[in-house]
Design a protein around this motif. Structure first.
Motif, mmCIF file in Angstrom:
data_model
loop_
_atom_site.group_PDB
_atom_site.id
_atom_site.type_symbol
_atom_site.label_atom_id
_atom_site.label_comp_id
_atom_site.label_asym_id
_atom_site.label_seq_id
_atom_site.Cartn_x
_atom_site.Cartn_y
_atom_site.Cartn_z
ATOM 1 N N ASN A 51 0.811 -1.213 0.000
ATOM 2 C CA ASN A 51 0.000 0.000 0.000
ATOM 3 C C ASN A 51 0.849 1.271 0.000
ATOM 4 N N GLY A 52 2.176 1.103 -0.152
ATOM 5 C CA GLY A 52 3.050 2.254 -0.316
ATOM 6 C C GLY A 52 3.513 2.928 0.956
ATOM 7 N N TYR A 53 3.305 2.287 2.088
ATOM 8 C CA TYR A 53 3.750 2.868 3.354
ATOM 9 C C TYR A 53 5.202 2.478 3.633
ATOM 10 N N PRO A 54 5.943 3.315 4.367
ATOM 11 C CA PRO A 54 7.323 2.965 4.710
ATOM 12 C C PRO A 54 7.406 1.915 5.812
ATOM 13 N N TYR A 55 8.400 1.064 5.710
ATOM 14 C CA TYR A 55 8.688 0.019 6.707
ATOM 15 C C TYR A 55 10.207 0.004 6.843
ATOM 16 N N ILE A 56 10.712 0.379 7.998
ATOM 17 C CA ILE A 56 12.138 0.640 8.195
ATOM 18 C C ILE A 56 12.737 -0.329 9.205
ATOM 19 N N ALA A 57 13.974 -0.719 8.970
ATOM 20 C CA ALA A 57 14.707 -1.597 9.886
ATOM 21 C C ALA A 57 15.914 -0.854 10.447
ATOM 22 N N ALA A 58 16.224 -1.127 11.721
ATOM 23 C CA ALA A 58 17.467 -0.660 12.340
ATOM 24 C C ALA A 58 18.342 -1.883 12.535
ATOM 25 N N VAL A 59 19.565 -1.823 12.028
ATOM 26 C CA VAL A 59 20.456 -2.980 12.108
ATOM 27 C C VAL A 59 21.795 -2.576 12.715
ATOM 28 N N ASP A 60 22.394 -3.521 13.442
ATOM 29 C CA ASP A 60 23.713 -3.268 14.023
ATOM 30 C C ASP A 60 24.771 -3.488 12.943
ATOM 31 N N PRO A 61 26.046 -3.203 13.239
ATOM 32 C CA PRO A 61 27.105 -3.334 12.220
ATOM 33 C C PRO A 61 27.229 -4.730 11.613
ATOM 34 N N GLU A 62 26.796 -5.761 12.349
ATOM 35 C CA GLU A 62 26.851 -7.126 11.807
ATOM 36 C C GLU A 62 25.594 -7.487 11.019
ATOM 37 N N GLY A 63 24.624 -6.567 10.961
ATOM 38 C CA GLY A 63 23.399 -6.804 10.209
ATOM 39 C C GLY A 63 22.254 -7.368 11.009
ATOM 40 N N ALA A 64 22.426 -7.535 12.325
ATOM 41 C CA ALA A 64 21.336 -8.054 13.162
ATOM 42 C C ALA A 64 20.279 -6.970 13.355
ATOM 43 N N LEU A 65 19.025 -7.378 13.271
ATOM 44 C CA LEU A 65 17.918 -6.445 13.413
ATOM 45 C C LEU A 65 17.757 -6.028 14.875
#
Length: 185
Positions: A51-65
């Protein structure tokens, strides 16, 4: 704590599911009682993205969420199409580390760029940390609904907070930000 923000992807669903499960089982941000599985979380993710809404992830330097945030429809009636509701969930180790603040700031930026005019936070359990992060981002108190949920053996209040985005209500919105077909009439 070092982290970066990026768009969430389908490959994040296992970690998103795990973070949300912890929130459902141990927290009050969600009034769900049984954590949904990966299939349900994939469906929810796909609907929001579709539906065009944003969905954002925060990840550490190793890529873990470390956490995730998304905007979605506040309500599905057409007149509400310029308002979004934000949702933010953090892994236990990311709480109190400014991850939620960064996710919310980015979500506000993206929703403003998309032409939305209001963001609403529906804060389950009147959670003090969530209230604080929203207040710091400029949200104002919009209301208190007492005893709206019963979880972990106690009645929970819900706080509504609201933030004007962009020009807010000072000008008319552009009618084509989101087509009426996404909303019930």
């Amino acid at each position: 704590m070092s982290f970066t923000l990026r768009d969430a992807t389908l490959s994040d669903i296992p970690a998103i599911t795990e973070i949300y499960e912890d929130s459902v089982l141990n927290g009050v941000a969600s009034y769900e009682m049984t954590p949904p599985g990966e299939a349900e979380m994939t469906e929810r993710f796909s609907t929001i993205i579709g539906n065009g809404y944003p969905y954002i992830a925060a990840v550490d330097p190793e890529g873990a969420l470390l956490g995730y945030a998304y905007a979605s429809a506040f309500r599905t009636r057409t007149a509400y199409r310029f308002i979004v509701e934000d949702s933010i969930y953090l892994a236990p180790e990311a709480r109190g580390q400014r991850v939620g603040k960064a996710l919310l700031a980015e979500l506000i930026r993206r929703c403003t760029a998309l032409g939305f005019r209001q963001m609403v936070a529906v804060i389950g359990g009147a959670h003090p940390a969530s209230v604080a992060v929203h207040r710091a981002a400029g949200f104002e108190h919009g209301g208190l609904m007492k005893g709206t949920g019963f979880k972990h053996g106690r009645w929970l209040d819900t706080i509504i907070m609201q933030l004007a985005l962009g020009e807010g209500t000072t000008t008319d919105p552009q009618p084509d930000v989101y087509p009426d077909t996404l909303y019930r009439k």
